[in-house]
Write a protein that holds these residues in place. Sequence first.
Motif, PDB file in Angstrom:
ATOM      1  N   ALA A  59     -37.363   3.892   5.410  1.00 17.37           N
ATOM      2  CA  ALA A  59     -36.580   5.055   4.978  1.00 17.37           C
ATOM      3  C   ALA A  59     -35.483   5.384   5.986  1.00 17.37           C
ATOM      4  N   CYS A  60     -35.743   5.157   7.254  1.00 21.61           N
ATOM      5  CA  CYS A  60     -34.743   5.452   8.291  1.00 21.61           C
ATOM      6  C   CYS A  60     -33.579   4.478   8.252  1.00 21.61           C
ATOM      7  N   ARG A  61     -33.784   3.308   7.685  1.00 19.08           N
ATOM      8  CA  ARG A  61     -32.712   2.322   7.590  1.00 19.08           C
ATOM      9  C   ARG A  61     -31.815   2.577   6.379  1.00 19.08           C
ATOM     10  N   GLU A  62     -32.340   3.321   5.414  1.00 19.96           N
ATOM     11  CA  GLU A  62     -31.564   3.593   4.206  1.00 19.96           C
ATOM     12  C   GLU A  62     -30.543   4.683   4.466  1.00 19.96           C
ATOM     13  N   THR A  63     -29.443   4.623   3.746  1.00 18.57           N
ATOM     14  CA  THR A  63     -28.424   5.659   3.860  1.00 18.57           C
ATOM     15  C   THR A  63     -28.233   6.309   2.496  1.00 18.57           C
ATOM     16  N   ALA A  64     -27.912   7.570   2.528  1.00 14.45           N
ATOM     17  CA  ALA A  64     -27.680   8.307   1.289  1.00 14.45           C
ATOM     18  C   ALA A  64     -26.353   7.876   0.672  1.00 14.45           C
ATOM     19  N   PRO A  65     -26.289   7.909  -0.652  1.00  5.75           N
ATOM     20  CA  PRO A  65     -25.008   7.605  -1.305  1.00  5.75           C
ATOM     21  C   PRO A  65     -23.941   8.612  -0.888  1.00  5.75           C
ATOM     22  N   GLU A  66     -22.709   8.173  -0.830  1.00 11.94           N
ATOM     23  CA  GLU A  66     -21.607   9.033  -0.390  1.00 11.94           C
ATOM     24  C   GLU A  66     -21.518  10.300  -1.239  1.00 11.94           C
ATOM     25  N   GLU A  67     -21.738  10.184  -2.540  1.00 11.21           N
ATOM     26  CA  GLU A  67     -21.681  11.342  -3.433  1.00 11.21           C
ATOM     27  C   GLU A  67     -22.723  12.399  -3.034  1.00 11.21           C
ATOM     28  N   LEU A  68     -23.927  11.950  -2.684  1.00 11.96           N
ATOM     29  CA  LEU A  68     -24.972  12.886  -2.262  1.00 11.96           C
ATOM     30  C   LEU A  68     -24.603  13.550  -0.945  1.00 11.96           C
ATOM     31  N   LYS A  69     -24.077  12.774  -0.005  1.00 16.89           N
ATOM     32  CA  LYS A  69     -23.653  13.342   1.273  1.00 16.89           C
ATOM     33  C   LYS A  69     -22.616  14.445   1.057  1.00 16.89           C
ATOM     34  N   ASN A  70     -21.637  14.159   0.215  1.00 18.04           N
ATOM     35  CA  ASN A  70     -20.585  15.142  -0.056  1.00 18.04           C
ATOM     36  C   ASN A  70     -21.147  16.398  -0.723  1.00 18.04           C
ATOM     37  N   LEU A  71     -22.075  16.224  -1.647  1.00 17.46           N
ATOM     38  CA  LEU A  71     -22.693  17.360  -2.323  1.00 17.46           C
ATOM     39  C   LEU A  71     -23.460  18.238  -1.334  1.00 17.46           C
ATOM     40  N   VAL A  72     -24.236  17.622  -0.464  1.00 19.33           N
ATOM     41  CA  VAL A  72     -25.005  18.372   0.538  1.00 19.33           C
ATOM     42  C   VAL A  72     -24.064  19.113   1.480  1.00 19.33           C
ATOM     43  N   LEU A  73     -23.047  18.446   1.960  1.00 24.17           N
ATOM     44  CA  LEU A  73     -22.095  19.096   2.863  1.00 24.17           C
ATOM     45  C   LEU A  73     -21.381  20.258   2.185  1.00 24.17           C
ATOM     46  N   ALA A  74     -20.996  20.104   0.932  1.00 25.33           N
ATOM     47  CA  ALA A  74     -20.341  21.184   0.196  1.00 25.33           C
ATOM     48  C   ALA A  74     -21.268  22.388   0.049  1.00 25.33           C
ATOM     49  N   ARG A  75     -22.528  22.137  -0.248  1.00 29.09           N
ATOM     50  CA  ARG A  75     -23.481  23.249  -0.387  1.00 29.09           C
ATOM     51  C   ARG A  75     -23.731  23.931   0.954  1.00 29.09           C
ATOM     52  N   LEU A  76     -23.771  23.174   2.019  1.00 29.23           N
ATOM     53  CA  LEU A  76     -23.924  23.778   3.338  1.00 29.23           C
ATOM     54  C   LEU A  76     -22.722  24.656   3.680  1.00 29.23           C
TER      55      LEU A  76
END
Length: 80
Positions: A56-73
């Motif tokens: 799990a630590c080697r996997e990266t989140a999809p760019e779309e998910l990263k952007n969504l999380v950052l926007a909500r933060l």
Amino acid sequence: MTDCGCEKARQDLEEYLRDEVCKTEHSDIKEHLATCDACRDEALVARTLTDVVARACRETAPEELKNLVLARLRDAQAAH
């Protein structure tokens, strides 16, 4: 070699699984795991959990998910 017993095997299980015990202790724990179903099951669970976390630590989140999380933060920070 001597069977180290359940208490010792469980105490040093994490170090054993990471190959951080001396050769003598490694052999003793290995011998114990070969003859003790309960400790062998515990070792299997620990090894499986370690492998899953490492994968799990080697996997990266999809760019779309990263952007969504950052926007909500950012939205949450702006609201406070």
